[in-house]
Design a protein around this motif. Structure first.
Motif, PDB file in Angstrom:
ATOM      1  N   PRO A  26     -35.460  67.080 101.523  1.00  0.00           N
ATOM      2  CA  PRO A  26     -36.716  67.704 101.093  1.00  0.00           C
ATOM      3  C   PRO A  26     -36.907  67.756  99.589  1.00  0.00           C
ATOM      4  O   PRO A  26     -38.042  67.848  99.107  1.00  0.00           O
ATOM      5  N   SER A  27     -35.835  67.668  98.838  1.00  0.00           N
ATOM      6  CA  SER A  27     -35.968  67.705  97.383  1.00  0.00           C
ATOM      7  C   SER A  27     -36.631  66.447  96.831  1.00  0.00           C
ATOM      8  O   SER A  27     -37.048  66.419  95.669  1.00  0.00           O
ATOM      9  N   ASN A  28     -36.761  65.419  97.671  1.00  0.00           N
ATOM     10  CA  ASN A  28     -37.375  64.163  97.228  1.00  0.00           C
ATOM     11  C   ASN A  28     -38.854  64.066  97.570  1.00  0.00           C
ATOM     12  O   ASN A  28     -39.490  63.053  97.263  1.00  0.00           O
ATOM     13  N   VAL A  29     -39.410  65.096  98.195  1.00  0.00           N
ATOM     14  CA  VAL A  29     -40.802  65.004  98.630  1.00  0.00           C
ATOM     15  C   VAL A  29     -41.747  64.817  97.449  1.00  0.00           C
ATOM     16  O   VAL A  29     -42.743  64.085  97.538  1.00  0.00           O
ATOM     17  N   SER A  30     -41.452  65.456  96.321  1.00  0.00           N
ATOM     18  CA  SER A  30     -42.336  65.335  95.161  1.00  0.00           C
ATOM     19  C   SER A  30     -42.341  63.902  94.618  1.00  0.00           C
ATOM     20  O   SER A  30     -43.373  63.417  94.130  1.00  0.00           O
ATOM     21  N   ILE A  31     -41.204  63.205  94.725  1.00  0.00           N
ATOM     22  CA  ILE A  31     -41.135  61.810  94.278  1.00  0.00           C
ATOM     23  C   ILE A  31     -42.030  60.938  95.148  1.00  0.00           C
ATOM     24  O   ILE A  31     -42.789  60.097  94.649  1.00  0.00           O
ATOM     25  N   LEU A  32     -41.967  61.170  96.451  1.00  0.00           N
ATOM     26  CA  LEU A  32     -42.788  60.389  97.383  1.00  0.00           C
ATOM     27  C   LEU A  32     -44.266  60.723  97.225  1.00  0.00           C
ATOM     28  O   LEU A  32     -45.125  59.840  97.332  1.00  0.00           O
ATOM     29  N   GLU A  33     -44.578  61.986  96.965  1.00  0.00           N
ATOM     30  CA  GLU A  33     -45.980  62.372  96.747  1.00  0.00           C
ATOM     31  C   GLU A  33     -46.528  61.746  95.477  1.00  0.00           C
ATOM     32  O   GLU A  33     -47.678  61.283  95.452  1.00  0.00           O
ATOM     33  N   ASP A  34     -45.713  61.712  94.433  1.00  0.00           N
ATOM     34  CA  ASP A  34     -46.148  61.050  93.194  1.00  0.00           C
ATOM     35  C   ASP A  34     -46.392  59.565  93.438  1.00  0.00           C
ATOM     36  O   ASP A  34     -47.334  58.976  92.883  1.00  0.00           O
ATOM     37  N   TYR A  35     -45.559  58.959  94.266  1.00  0.00           N
ATOM     38  CA  TYR A  35     -45.732  57.544  94.604  1.00  0.00           C
ATOM     39  C   TYR A  35     -47.027  57.335  95.385  1.00  0.00           C
ATOM     40  O   TYR A  35     -47.723  56.334  95.191  1.00  0.00           O
ATOM     41  N   LEU A  36     -47.360  58.282  96.262  1.00  0.00           N
ATOM     42  CA  LEU A  36     -48.635  58.200  96.984  1.00  0.00           C
ATOM     43  C   LEU A  36     -49.803  58.213  96.005  1.00  0.00           C
ATOM     44  O   LEU A  36     -50.739  57.403  96.126  1.00  0.00           O
ATOM     45  N   TYR A  37     -49.767  59.106  95.032  1.00  0.00           N
ATOM     46  CA  TYR A  37     -50.863  59.169  94.062  1.00  0.00           C
ATOM     47  C   TYR A  37     -50.913  57.909  93.193  1.00  0.00           C
ATOM     48  O   TYR A  37     -51.992  57.500  92.749  1.00  0.00           O
ATOM     49  N   HIS A  38     -49.764  57.304  92.966  1.00  0.00           N
ATOM     50  CA  HIS A  38     -49.762  56.005  92.288  1.00  0.00           C
ATOM     51  C   HIS A  38     -50.496  54.970  93.138  1.00  0.00           C
ATOM     52  O   HIS A  38     -51.279  54.166  92.618  1.00  0.00           O
TER      53      HIS A  38
END
Length: 237
Positions: A26-38
């Protein structure tokens, strides 16, 4: 299909996350969300990475972000006729409902609309898609969500173009205009950008593996021994 699951634009960091055990961290969710916005800003698309976000939301309801979910579904619309949208929805349907939100969740209200848009695209009902998408009823969707997704309408047009290439050798400009929601100079520029020829209001679609009709000769080889058995069986009956 392989490229759809592993796009060449996927960064090495995301590759490691979605294909390793860290995809459930779960600590990686922000990385994946940032990738979505990219993806939203650059017109890129990575279904597997976006599904990883939905899985993390399943396992960790406190992470749930409805705006992220809606953006994932909007990006998945443009992958039609691949089943990406339904895959994402299936992950949503299993989402626990105890996520704590400060405001009402907009996903349940928008989901029927997005499902309808997906269905229209999958069935190649492009004029109906544009009519519904451009309606006053969907103004909220356009003003708050798809406007943030760079090139969303052009990506939908590419869905239509994939269907046109696979189906037609020639198509009237009027019909193509209804599929693309483009008219006049915009349609002319689009056709020219594709390198297609137009003559007397008819647009020629270049030959490809899908739109060419080829005669197929089916030849069956029956051995004499097999034929003898068939004749003998018929004689008994």
């Amino acid at each position: 299909m392989a490229e759809a699951w592993s796009p060449p634009t996927r960064p090495p960091l995301i590759e490691g996350l979605v294909n390793g055990v860290d995809r459930y961290n779960p600590s990686n969710v922000s990385i994946l969300e940032d990738y979505l916005y990219h993806q939203i800003r650059s017109q890129e698309y990575d279904c597997l990475a976006n599904c990883a976000i939905l899985k993390l939301y399943q396992f960790n309801p406190e992470l749930y972000n409805p705006d992220v979910v809606i953006n994932i579904l909007i990006k998945a619309l443009t992958a039609s006729p691949l089943p990406d949208f339904n895959l994402c929805v299936s992950l949503l349907d299993e989402r626990p409902i105890n996520a704590t939100l400060e405001e009402p969740d907009p996903v349940p209200a928008l989901l029927p609309t997005l499902k309808l848009l997906s269905d229209l695209l999958y069935k190649c009902r492009f004029p109906a898609f544009w009519e519904h998408y451009q309606s006053d009823e969907l103004e909220h969707l356009r003003d708050n969500y798809t406007v943030e997704c760079v090139g969303f309408e052009d990506s939908v047009r590419e869905v239509a173009i994939r269907a046109v290439r696979a189906t037609f050798t020639k198509i009237s400009a009027e019909r193509l205009a209804s599929y693309l929601d483009l008219n006049g100079a915009d349609l002319t520029a689009f056709v020219q950008d594709k390198g297609w020829k137009t003559e007397n209001g008819v647009i020629e679609i270049p030959p490809n593996a899908d739109n060419q009709i080829e005669a197929t000769v089916v030849q069956e080889n029956i051995k004499l021994a097999q034929l003898t058995k068939v004749i003998a069986h018929g004689a008994k009956n």
